[in-house]
Design an enzyme around this catalytic site. Sequence first.
Site, PDB file in Angstrom:
ATOM      1  N   LYS A 195      32.507  43.146  20.242  1.00  0.00           N
ATOM      2  CA  LYS A 195      31.039  43.200  20.204  1.00  0.00           C
ATOM      3  C   LYS A 195      30.663  43.857  18.877  1.00  0.00           C
ATOM      4  O   LYS A 195      30.004  44.905  18.826  1.00  0.00           O
ATOM      5  CB  LYS A 195      30.512  43.976  21.421  1.00  0.00           C
ATOM      6  CG  LYS A 195      29.006  43.925  21.609  1.00  0.00           C
ATOM      7  CD  LYS A 195      28.484  42.573  22.061  1.00  0.00           C
ATOM      8  CE  LYS A 195      26.952  42.579  22.127  1.00  0.00           C
ATOM      9  NZ  LYS A 195      26.389  41.240  22.407  1.00  0.00           N
ATOM     10  N   ASP A 251      39.184  43.277  31.142  1.00  0.00           N
ATOM     11  CA  ASP A 251      39.073  43.380  32.601  1.00  0.00           C
ATOM     12  C   ASP A 251      38.113  42.313  33.118  1.00  0.00           C
ATOM     13  O   ASP A 251      38.403  41.574  34.054  1.00  0.00           O
ATOM     14  CB  ASP A 251      38.574  44.782  32.969  1.00  0.00           C
ATOM     15  CG  ASP A 251      38.415  44.943  34.474  1.00  0.00           C
ATOM     16  OD1 ASP A 251      39.304  44.491  35.217  1.00  0.00           O
ATOM     17  OD2 ASP A 251      37.389  45.517  34.897  1.00  0.00           O
ATOM     18  N   ASP A 255      39.017  38.287  34.979  1.00  0.00           N
ATOM     19  CA  ASP A 255      38.536  37.828  36.295  1.00  0.00           C
ATOM     20  C   ASP A 255      37.827  36.483  36.153  1.00  0.00           C
ATOM     21  O   ASP A 255      37.989  35.585  36.981  1.00  0.00           O
ATOM     22  CB  ASP A 255      37.546  38.838  36.911  1.00  0.00           C
ATOM     23  CG  ASP A 255      38.243  39.852  37.817  1.00  0.00           C
ATOM     24  OD1 ASP A 255      39.424  40.169  37.554  1.00  0.00           O
ATOM     25  OD2 ASP A 255      37.609  40.321  38.784  1.00  0.00           O
TER      26      ASP A 255
HETATM   27  C1  IPM Z   1      42.532  45.287  37.022  1.00  0.00           C
HETATM   28  C2  IPM Z   1      41.762  46.112  37.997  1.00  0.00           C
HETATM   29  C3  IPM Z   1      41.813  47.582  37.548  1.00  0.00           C
HETATM   30  C4  IPM Z   1      41.209  47.671  36.176  1.00  0.00           C
HETATM   31  C5  IPM Z   1      41.154  48.566  38.524  1.00  0.00           C
HETATM   32  C6  IPM Z   1      41.782  48.495  39.904  1.00  0.00           C
HETATM   33  C7  IPM Z   1      41.160  49.976  38.017  1.00  0.00           C
HETATM   34  O1  IPM Z   1      40.454  45.658  38.084  1.00  0.00           O
HETATM   35  O2  IPM Z   1      43.749  45.516  36.886  1.00  0.00           O
HETATM   36  O3  IPM Z   1      41.937  44.410  36.398  1.00  0.00           O
HETATM   37  O4  IPM Z   1      39.994  47.723  36.041  1.00  0.00           O
HETATM   38  O5  IPM Z   1      41.970  47.670  35.205  1.00  0.00           O
HETATM   39 MG    MG Z   2      40.063  43.879  36.975  1.00  0.00          MG
END
Ligand code: IPM
Ligand code: MG
Length: 369
Positions: A195, A251, A255
């Site tokens: 960013k 992170d 996802d």
């Molecule tokens: C991941 C999870 C972790 C993170 C959490 C559980 C702390 O979301 O491994 O992506 O945020 O790194």
């Molecule tokens: Mg995560």
Amino acid sequence: MSYRIGVISGDGIGPEIVAEARKVLDCIGTKYGHTFEYEEILMGGCSIDATGVPLTDEAIAQAKASDAVLMGSIGGNTATSPWYQLEPGLRPEAGLLKLRKSLNLFANLRPAYLYEELKEACPLREDIIGDGFDMMIMRELTGGLYFGERRTEEKDGVITATDTLTYNENEIRRIAARGFDIARKRRRKVTSVDKANVLDSSRLWRKIVEEVAKDYPDVSYEHMLVDNCAMQLVKDPKQFDVILTENMFGDILSDEASMVTGSIGMLSSASLNDTRFGLYEPSGGSAPDIAGKGIANPIATVLSAAMLLRYSLDLDTEADAVEAAVKQVLKDGYRTIDIMPQKAAGASSVKRVGTKEMGDLIVERIEKR
Ligand code: IPM
Ligand code: MG
């Protein structure tokens, strides 16, 4: 050869999915002549219940003494579990962060690959899917917002909370080099995500990535702002090979990337340091809502075990065998509920199975090879 594998089954669906990955490792051991000795390590909510803290020094020592650690998942329902009444540093997730930091696991690899067989579980339009996509997210794991100074204080009657995002050039250099190394073994393209239009830490990130890129003239690279990257991941995921980014962005983007491949239940990960040691875990969480029901998808954990074989034990043939078996099971039409087709077409040709059955089917296919 004999290997010591630390096992963190953890909470929620963790124990169920880890059991299947162990079954797969045992089958590999029998077939290829290796012995895997497992040592159960407590971390997360189960450790809080047993010891009062999410990760003990003994558990860290156990992990350090292993050749690699296989993990399921940790944590519970943040709204209802008593673990979340504890102060933040004593909650389940604090154990995982402490383990990452203690073992210096700065490089987190999260492959996101669309299996031909899972195209129907992919939420994207067919013209966007095309002939699929295959990317590797290289997430920095021991710096940034997760480990910066933080505090909550009351000033003039107003509560204020602060988190800080800090990176030094060495931390950026080592993860960038890892990203370019991996790109060399793939399609030779790095997209560095930041960013830099707002953050100082991102401007330093960009500068160091450019320096590192000079050592890899055979790898092409580009910079992309994180908000744009979030959009591009659903608009045109094919463009990505290696996505190199800092902790928090990684992170979130990982996802998102997992969902465009159909399910987070498919996404494996490896967290590595400067040695051969690694921590291997599915990218998904503990899914307390489906824990104990025998329906969780063990494939991400099985694929994490394959990464363990490949990166920590240098057993490429064995890792290939696991990955091929997963592919074959999908080809044969077996699905856990999370990867059942969403689109009507083809729905009749697949068979729904539970966690254990999925593990057994993968094992059968490794044995048959
Ligand atoms: C991941 C999870 C972790 C993170 C959490 C559980 C702390 O979301 O491994 O992506 O945020 O790194
Ligand atoms: Mg995560």
